[in-house]
Design a protein around this motif. Sequence first.
Motif, PDB file in Angstrom:
ATOM      1  N   GLU A  18       0.743  -1.228   0.089  1.00 15.26           N
ATOM      2  CA  GLU A  18      -0.092  -0.525  -0.368  1.00 15.26           C
ATOM      3  C   GLU A  18       0.552   1.345  -0.163  1.00 15.26           C
ATOM      4  OE1 GLU A  18      -3.205   2.041   2.656  1.00 15.26           O
ATOM      5  OE2 GLU A  18      -2.868   0.002   3.027  1.00 15.26           O
ATOM      6  N   LEU A  19       1.458   1.368   0.651  1.00 17.91           N
ATOM      7  CA  LEU A  19       2.783   2.634   0.572  1.00 17.91           C
ATOM      8  C   LEU A  19       3.934   2.513  -0.130  1.00 17.91           C
ATOM      9  CD1 LEU A  19       4.397   2.258   4.305  1.00 17.91           C
ATOM     10  CD2 LEU A  19       3.209   3.618   3.702  1.00 17.91           C
ATOM     11  N   THR A  20       3.394   1.777  -1.629  1.00 20.56           N
ATOM     12  CA  THR A  20       4.544   2.102  -2.175  1.00 20.56           C
ATOM     13  C   THR A  20       3.594   1.839  -3.928  1.00 20.56           C
ATOM     14  OG1 THR A  20       5.366  -0.125  -2.904  1.00 20.56           O
ATOM     15  CG2 THR A  20       6.483   0.970  -1.201  1.00 20.56           C
ATOM     16  N   ALA A  21       2.338   1.324  -3.845  1.00 26.51           N
ATOM     17  CA  ALA A  21       1.781   1.396  -4.912  1.00 26.51           C
ATOM     18  C   ALA A  21       1.928   2.653  -5.814  1.00 26.51           C
ATOM     19  CB  ALA A  21      -0.254   1.472  -4.428  1.00 26.51           C
ATOM     20  N   ASN A  22       2.068   3.734  -5.389  1.00 26.43           N
ATOM     21  CA  ASN A  22       2.252   4.888  -6.526  1.00 26.43           C
ATOM     22  C   ASN A  22       3.677   5.072  -6.885  1.00 26.43           C
ATOM     23  OD1 ASN A  22      -0.520   5.781  -5.894  1.00 26.43           O
ATOM     24  ND2 ASN A  22       0.188   7.222  -4.698  1.00 26.43           N
ATOM     25  N   PHE A  23       4.290   3.855  -6.018  1.00 26.40           N
ATOM     26  CA  PHE A  23       6.055   3.917  -7.156  1.00 26.40           C
ATOM     27  C   PHE A  23       6.384   2.611  -7.777  1.00 26.40           C
ATOM     28  CE2 PHE A  23       4.922   6.743  -3.663  1.00 26.40           C
ATOM     29  CZ  PHE A  23       5.855   7.925  -4.082  1.00 26.40           C
ATOM     30  N   SER A  24       5.359   1.954  -7.345  1.00 30.19           N
ATOM     31  CA  SER A  24       6.506   0.098  -8.011  1.00 30.19           C
ATOM     32  C   SER A  24       6.769   0.437  -9.085  1.00 30.19           C
ATOM     33  CB  SER A  24       4.836  -0.874  -7.897  1.00 30.19           C
ATOM     34  OG  SER A  24       3.725   0.273  -8.606  1.00 30.19           O
ATOM     35  N   ASP A  25       6.452   0.649 -10.334  1.00 34.69           N
ATOM     36  CA  ASP A  25       6.978   0.689 -11.195  1.00 34.69           C
ATOM     37  C   ASP A  25       8.601   0.961 -11.204  1.00 34.69           C
ATOM     38  OD1 ASP A  25       4.648  -0.424 -12.503  1.00 34.69           O
ATOM     39  OD2 ASP A  25       4.013   2.384 -13.823  1.00 34.69           O
ATOM     40  N   ILE A  26       8.435   1.886 -10.808  1.00 36.81           N
ATOM     41  CA  ILE A  26       9.947   2.700 -10.785  1.00 36.81           C
ATOM     42  C   ILE A  26      10.621   1.665 -10.012  1.00 36.81           C
ATOM     43  CG2 ILE A  26      10.589   4.957  -9.287  1.00 36.81           C
ATOM     44  CD1 ILE A  26       8.424   6.362 -10.020  1.00 36.81           C
TER      45      ILE A  26
END
Length: 70
Positions: A18-26
């Motif tokens: 949940e904490l990294t959802a917005n950054f998973s691709d990066i």
Amino acid sequence: MIGRETIKQWILNKPVRELTANFSDIIVEKGVPIFMEKGAEYVINHFQPLFQKLHLDDIVEEQVSSFSVS
């Protein structure tokens, strides 16, 4: 005002996904390769001293010398 402890608790009570959802691709595209490179670098730089501290060469030599010749 939100204090440091409140923020820590908010972060610690959330799944990493949940904490990294917005950054998973990066993270997958850039973070993992960097982590692997640095990890390999660390192992390469620290393996020899670790090997020496464990005296693995002595252990292997001792084990091999204990084998039966036949």
